[in-house]
Design a protein around this motif. Sequence first.
Motif, PDB file in Angstrom:
ATOM      1  N   ALA A 119       0.842  -1.193   0.000  1.00  0.00           N
ATOM      2  CA  ALA A 119       0.000   0.000   0.000  1.00  0.00           C
ATOM      3  C   ALA A 119       0.877   1.243   0.000  1.00  0.00           C
ATOM      4  CB  ALA A 119      -0.900   0.005   1.234  1.00  0.00           C
ATOM      5  N   ALA A 124      -2.179   7.079   6.416  1.00  0.00           N
ATOM      6  CA  ALA A 124      -1.312   6.124   7.100  1.00  0.00           C
ATOM      7  C   ALA A 124      -1.582   5.995   8.596  1.00  0.00           C
ATOM      8  CB  ALA A 124       0.135   6.504   6.863  1.00  0.00           C
ATOM      9  N   ARG A 129      -5.169   1.804   8.368  1.00  0.00           N
ATOM     10  CA  ARG A 129      -4.612   0.459   8.169  1.00  0.00           C
ATOM     11  C   ARG A 129      -5.659  -0.606   8.471  1.00  0.00           C
ATOM     12  NH1 ARG A 129       1.561   0.521   8.828  1.00  0.00           N
ATOM     13  NH2 ARG A 129       1.984   2.734   8.917  1.00  0.00           N
ATOM     14  N   TRP A 136      -1.698  -7.115   3.452  1.00  0.00           N
ATOM     15  CA  TRP A 136      -0.738  -6.251   2.760  1.00  0.00           C
ATOM     16  C   TRP A 136       0.680  -6.662   3.134  1.00  0.00           C
ATOM     17  CZ3 TRP A 136      -2.432  -2.775  -0.795  1.00  0.00           C
ATOM     18  CH2 TRP A 136      -3.800  -2.457  -0.769  1.00  0.00           C
ATOM     19  N   PHE A 139       2.840  -1.324   4.280  1.00  0.00           N
ATOM     20  CA  PHE A 139       1.938  -0.173   4.269  1.00  0.00           C
ATOM     21  C   PHE A 139       2.811   1.060   4.390  1.00  0.00           C
ATOM     22  CE2 PHE A 139      -2.604   0.545   4.785  1.00  0.00           C
ATOM     23  CZ  PHE A 139      -2.661   1.876   5.170  1.00  0.00           C
TER      24      PHE A 139
END
Length: 166
Positions: A119, A124, A129, A136, A139
């Motif tokens: 990602a 953020a 998340r 993922w 991130f």
Amino acid sequence: MGFLSDPGAGSTFWISLAAAEAPARPDTGLQRTEAPQVRPARVLCVEDDPVSALLVTQALGLDGHQVRVAGTAGEALRLAQADPPDLMLIDFRLPDFGGPELHRCLRENPRLAELPCIALTAQATDDDRRAAGPGWAAFLAKPVDLSVLRHAVAAALQPDRPRPVA
């Protein structure tokens, strides 16, 4: 630094600087930094901002990766289904639908379910998340530190990396 002046005629000014070394990569401004060793991979970058896409492409090119760019989630799905990449980098804000939704679509496709995805987002926070869902490989917050990106890509491409959680 100095000057000469002639009243009524004008002045001349000058400055002398020592020569500097040329940058390592004058074409990009990016320099090779230590990154984990990884085989070159085919990366699909889903990014609608051309400048961000160019920076990612150049940074990953330093490690030998071939990067294709898709400007929308729909285009990314078509490209990934036709010719699955080794890794996808997914922006969260795309013109047609969001990165988390694209990620869910990939996880529902048996051919793409284990495709590592990173990602890339300005969103953020921990809440962001959690909302993005599990699975993922990394991130990363924008603006992305290119050294951090290169390390995250190398880690996601390791053969012994943990697989996404559905």
